[in-house]
Design an enzyme around this catalytic site. Structure first.
Site, PDB file in Angstrom:
ATOM      1  N   ASP A 111       0.845  -1.187   0.000  1.00 36.88           N
ATOM      2  CA  ASP A 111       0.000   0.000   0.000  1.00 36.88           C
ATOM      3  C   ASP A 111       0.885   1.243   0.000  1.00 36.88           C
ATOM      4  OD1 ASP A 111      -2.383   1.412  -0.065  1.00 36.88           O
ATOM      5  OD2 ASP A 111      -2.669   1.340   2.102  1.00 36.88           O
ATOM      6  N   GLU A 171     -11.403   4.691  -1.331  1.00 36.30           N
ATOM      7  CA  GLU A 171     -11.662   4.909   0.072  1.00 36.30           C
ATOM      8  C   GLU A 171     -12.767   5.933   0.321  1.00 36.30           C
ATOM      9  OE1 GLU A 171      -8.920   4.650  -1.540  1.00 36.30           O
ATOM     10  OE2 GLU A 171      -7.568   3.309  -0.483  1.00 36.30           O
TER      11      GLU A 171
END
Length: 187
Positions: A111, A171
């Site tokens: 990530d 997100e």
């Protein structure tokens, strides 16, 4: 009010949690700490694991360590400041100071810099840290995108990895779609 918090988020976080639980890691590694959200999720989903997170920015590492301490996991989550692509220094630190060795890495969460996903994974493979059954999860494979990594996983399907592409959203919103790749290492 000015920008979103860049972390795996709630929807993709559930995918991360499920992969961690399936791996049941003793040793887990995250690349890209930021504020420590991903490592905290990993630590929560694997309460007996040692979790390491590699972060380029010292300021982010300081903040993440405070958050982990506040959450009660600071004794088993460690932030290493560096980057895998630094000529081997961070890899050597993980090996020499933290016990990373052949076949010891059960879980990896990518990530960080999307362009580094494939090179960093190949560094772990070259060192032999993964074992059959290790799980690698990669976030943001569609947006902002990690096309070389995705293509590699497609080429290695059934050979070196078995990969599932999870469709999800970026997100904290429901308009833009993203991909999370969950790959089981076959050895």
């Amino acid at each position: 009010e000015k920008s979103m918090l860049i972390n795996v988020g709630d929807e993709k976080g559930l995918l991360l949690d499920a992969a961690v639980k399936r791996a049941d890691p003793v040793l887990a590694l995250e690349l890209g700490t930021y504020v420590g959200y991903g490592a905290l999720r990993i630590a929560r989903a694997a309460p007996h694991a040692r979790v390491f997170s590699v972060e380029l920015a010292e300021a982010n590492a300081v903040n993440a360590r405070r958050i982990w301490a506040h959450a009660g996991v600071g004794d088993r989550v460690t932030c290493v400041v560096g980057t895998i692509g630094d000529g081997g220094r961070t890899l050597d630190t993980l090996a020499n100071e933290h016990g990373f060795a052949s076949g010891t890495l059960d879980f990896v969460f990518l990530d960080h810099d999307k362009d580094a996903y494939l090179d960093d994974l190949q560094s772990f493979l070259e060192r032999g840290w993964l074992h059959p059954g290790s799980i690698v999860v990669a976030d943001n494979v569609k947006i902002p995108g990690a096309p070389k990594y995705r293509e590699y996983m497609r080429q290695q399907q059934g050979e070196l990895f078995n990969t599932v592409e999870h469709k999800a959203h970026l997100e904290y919103q429901s308009l833009a779609t993203d991909l999370v790749l969950e790959s089981d290492y076959l050895g």
